[in-house]
Write an enzyme that holds these catalytic residues in place. Structure first.
Site, PDB file in Angstrom:
ATOM      1  N   THR A 101       2.720  -9.259  -7.012  1.00  0.00           N
ATOM      2  CA  THR A 101       3.076  -9.430  -5.571  1.00  0.00           C
ATOM      3  C   THR A 101       3.674 -11.037  -5.552  1.00  0.00           C
ATOM      4  O   THR A 101       2.668 -12.029  -5.517  1.00  0.00           O
ATOM      5  CB  THR A 101       2.311  -9.120  -4.667  1.00  0.00           C
ATOM      6  N   LYS A 176       6.921  -4.540  -0.210  1.00  0.00           N
ATOM      7  CA  LYS A 176       5.637  -4.832  -0.569  1.00  0.00           C
ATOM      8  C   LYS A 176       4.789  -5.650   0.643  1.00  0.00           C
ATOM      9  O   LYS A 176       3.634  -5.562   1.075  1.00  0.00           O
ATOM     10  CB  LYS A 176       5.285  -5.279  -1.683  1.00  0.00           C
ATOM     11  N   LYS A 244      -2.352 -15.073  -0.068  1.00  0.00           N
ATOM     12  CA  LYS A 244      -1.204 -15.447  -0.464  1.00  0.00           C
ATOM     13  C   LYS A 244      -0.150 -14.501   0.137  1.00  0.00           C
ATOM     14  O   LYS A 244       0.933 -14.662   0.399  1.00  0.00           O
ATOM     15  CB  LYS A 244      -1.264 -15.355  -2.016  1.00  0.00           C
TER      16      LYS A 244
HETATM   17  P1  NAP Z   1      -6.143 -11.119 -11.712  1.00  0.00           P
HETATM   18  O1  NAP Z   1      -7.251 -10.152 -11.829  1.00  0.00           O
HETATM   19  O2  NAP Z   1      -6.534 -12.667 -11.068  1.00  0.00           O
HETATM   20  O3  NAP Z   1      -5.171 -10.942 -12.652  1.00  0.00           O
HETATM   21  C1  NAP Z   1      -4.077 -12.028 -12.558  1.00  0.00           C
HETATM   22  C2  NAP Z   1      -4.014 -12.171 -14.267  1.00  0.00           C
HETATM   23  O4  NAP Z   1      -2.678 -12.941 -14.436  1.00  0.00           O
HETATM   24  C3  NAP Z   1      -5.329 -13.117 -14.594  1.00  0.00           C
HETATM   25  O5  NAP Z   1      -5.878 -12.281 -15.939  1.00  0.00           O
HETATM   26  C4  NAP Z   1      -4.688 -14.471 -14.961  1.00  0.00           C
HETATM   27  O6  NAP Z   1      -5.265 -15.077 -16.117  1.00  0.00           O
HETATM   28  C5  NAP Z   1      -3.250 -14.099 -15.421  1.00  0.00           C
HETATM   29  N1  NAP Z   1      -2.309 -15.094 -15.452  1.00  0.00           N
HETATM   30  C6  NAP Z   1      -2.048 -16.060 -14.428  1.00  0.00           C
HETATM   31  N2  NAP Z   1      -1.130 -16.798 -14.756  1.00  0.00           N
HETATM   32  C7  NAP Z   1      -1.019 -16.605 -16.131  1.00  0.00           C
HETATM   33  C8  NAP Z   1       0.052 -17.374 -16.966  1.00  0.00           C
HETATM   34  N3  NAP Z   1       0.812 -18.278 -16.585  1.00  0.00           N
HETATM   35  N4  NAP Z   1      -0.045 -16.927 -18.233  1.00  0.00           N
HETATM   36  C9  NAP Z   1      -0.755 -15.742 -18.665  1.00  0.00           C
HETATM   37  N5  NAP Z   1      -1.653 -15.142 -17.842  1.00  0.00           N
HETATM   38  C10 NAP Z   1      -1.383 -15.628 -16.534  1.00  0.00           C
HETATM   39  O7  NAP Z   1      -5.321 -10.600 -10.285  1.00  0.00           O
HETATM   40  P2  NAP Z   1      -5.220  -8.963  -9.955  1.00  0.00           P
HETATM   41  O8  NAP Z   1      -6.046  -8.334  -8.836  1.00  0.00           O
HETATM   42  O9  NAP Z   1      -5.049  -8.299 -11.230  1.00  0.00           O
HETATM   43  O10 NAP Z   1      -3.835  -8.978  -9.114  1.00  0.00           O
HETATM   44  C11 NAP Z   1      -2.471  -9.109  -9.923  1.00  0.00           C
HETATM   45  C12 NAP Z   1      -1.322  -9.297  -8.715  1.00  0.00           C
HETATM   46  O11 NAP Z   1      -1.308  -7.899  -8.449  1.00  0.00           O
HETATM   47  C13 NAP Z   1      -1.395 -10.267  -7.571  1.00  0.00           C
HETATM   48  O12 NAP Z   1      -0.359 -10.972  -7.361  1.00  0.00           O
HETATM   49  C14 NAP Z   1      -1.984  -9.361  -6.739  1.00  0.00           C
HETATM   50  O13 NAP Z   1      -1.644  -9.730  -5.395  1.00  0.00           O
HETATM   51  C15 NAP Z   1      -1.259  -8.154  -7.004  1.00  0.00           C
HETATM   52  N6  NAP Z   1      -2.156  -6.770  -6.404  1.00  0.00           N
HETATM   53  C16 NAP Z   1      -3.393  -6.703  -6.758  1.00  0.00           C
HETATM   54  C17 NAP Z   1      -3.950  -5.428  -6.207  1.00  0.00           C
HETATM   55  C18 NAP Z   1      -5.462  -5.354  -6.361  1.00  0.00           C
HETATM   56  O14 NAP Z   1      -5.961  -4.362  -5.574  1.00  0.00           O
HETATM   57  N7  NAP Z   1      -6.170  -6.063  -7.165  1.00  0.00           N
HETATM   58  C19 NAP Z   1      -3.152  -4.439  -5.910  1.00  0.00           C
HETATM   59  C20 NAP Z   1      -1.799  -4.633  -5.712  1.00  0.00           C
HETATM   60  C21 NAP Z   1      -1.533  -5.780  -6.005  1.00  0.00           C
HETATM   61  P3  NAP Z   1      -6.752 -15.577 -16.271  1.00  0.00           P
HETATM   62  O15 NAP Z   1      -7.369 -14.433 -16.637  1.00  0.00           O
HETATM   63  O16 NAP Z   1      -6.809 -16.805 -16.917  1.00  0.00           O
HETATM   64  O17 NAP Z   1      -6.851 -15.854 -14.615  1.00  0.00           O
END
Ligand code: NAP
Length: 330
Positions: A101, A176, A244
């Protein structure tokens, strides 16, 4: 590009959402390479047959389709647009699909930069939460036409059950954000309702069940209010990601000279929650803002961190501490 089971897929960002999505791609029999900033979060996928790459560029170099599922627009910008980023590193004809997102303008910039390089990029944010990612039943919101996305549809269907085509670059992200402002108000709505029920001496679980059977219900209430009630604040969907998303929606609305009062309220509450130490809690932790200080402290929050005149973490206006629903100790 013709997608086959021999096609090479890359996925960057194996966090809460990315890891189960990658698992479905593996289960469907595709050759998958992964990269994540913190390698240990990819170990489960490596044990199941995914290959590891040491950088986004290395993951993308031989891939026919590259997915990204990162945290923030800044992460997306780095991974795509840096000198050794995906726009340069991916091969000609590759599809680059951002599931994060993120910012609509950034999605348009990435699309345009890829077009110049004979690569196809589109934004594809998702909804359905961690449970939808694990079940492979996410809803996909595609910033492209159906025709443009058709070659990769079988791959997208490995982790989704519903696809919406918004027709052009960045429009998936705008749609979204519409979902997120609606969700944010649902969260505030059920948190208000729980506080009112509790202060009114009612059985809160019974009231939630009643609301869930009427017009006041929502998916957010059904899935998350029971967690709030149980004091289970583990993420799911991180508070800092909700902040965010609402900040992105506010920016989008400001560009259109549009007021979003529901989103403003939700932003104030989530910003406050993040300021007092709740960034990495699940969004259901919003109900802690209505509880006494002891409950907040037990969940790891610290009300002394909030300064009435302090700027928000994303550079937006300060969260007004007085805007908290009842305040600590009430
Ligand atoms: P998350 O667990 O923080 O996952 C993000 C991942 O991206 C982390 O593993 C992070 O690495 C990795 N990352 C960030 N920058 C990077 C880079 N430069 N190079 C390589 N890896 C990198 O978050 P999430 O819950 O999966 O959410 C991800 C996205 O989906 C967000 O934008 C969120 O708003 C959206 N979203 C989430 C949900 C939900 O229910 N969780 C639902 C819909 C949409 P690290 O492990 O080192 O931090």
């Amino acid at each position: 590009m013709v997608l086959t089971k021999k096609s090479r897929i890359a996925l960057i960002g194996t966090g809460i959402m990315g890891a189960p999505i990658a698992g479905h791609i593996l289960d469907a029999g595709y050759d998958l390479t992964v990269y994540n900033r913190t390698r240990c979060k990819a170990e489960g996928l490596l044990a199941r047959g995914a290959h590891w790459a040491d950088s986004p560029a290395e993951a993308a170099r031989e891939a026919d389709v590259v997915f990204t599922m990162l945290g923030y627009p800044g992460d997306v910008e780095d991974v795509y647009l840096a000198t050794d980023g995906l726009v340069r590193a991916a091969k000609k004809g590759a599809y680059l699909i951002d599931l994060t997102t993120s910012s609509p303008q950034l999605a348009r910039d990435i699309h345009d930069a890829c077009e110049v390089e004979d690569k196809f990029a589109f934004d594809c944010p998702v909804t359905g939460g961690q449970s939808g990612a694990e079940a492979g039943t996410l809803t996909l919101i595609i910033g492209a036409t159906e025709e443009r996305a058709r070659p990769v549809l079988p791959l997208l269907q490995t982790f989704s059950s519903k696809v919406y085509y918004m027709g052009g670059a960045g429009k998936g992200q705008v749609a979204k954000l519409c979902n997120q402002v609606s969700l944010a108000s649902c969260m505030v709505g059920y948190a208000d309702a729980m506080a009112l029920a509790e202060q009114g001496g009612l059985d809160v679980a019974q009231v939630l069940d009643m609301i869930g059977h009427g017009m006041g219900g929502s998916v957010a209430l059904d899935r998350l209010a029971p967690k709030s009630l149980d004091g289970d604040y583990r993420p799911g969907f991180l508070c800092e990601h909700m902040r965010k998303d609402i900040a992105l929606a506010r920016q989008q609305a400001e560009d259109m000279d549009l007021a979003l009062p529901g989103a403003e309220t939700a932003f104030t509450l989530y910003d406050t929650l993040c300021e007092i130490g709740g960034s990495r809690l699940g969004t259901q932790a919003i109900t802690l803002l209505y509880q006494d200080e002891a409950a907040a402290t037990a969940a790891g929050l610290d009300w002394s961190l909030v300064e009435p005149a302090q700027g928000g973490a994303d550079g937006t206006d300060a969260a007004d501490a007085s805007a908290q629903p009842s305040g600590p100790g009430n």
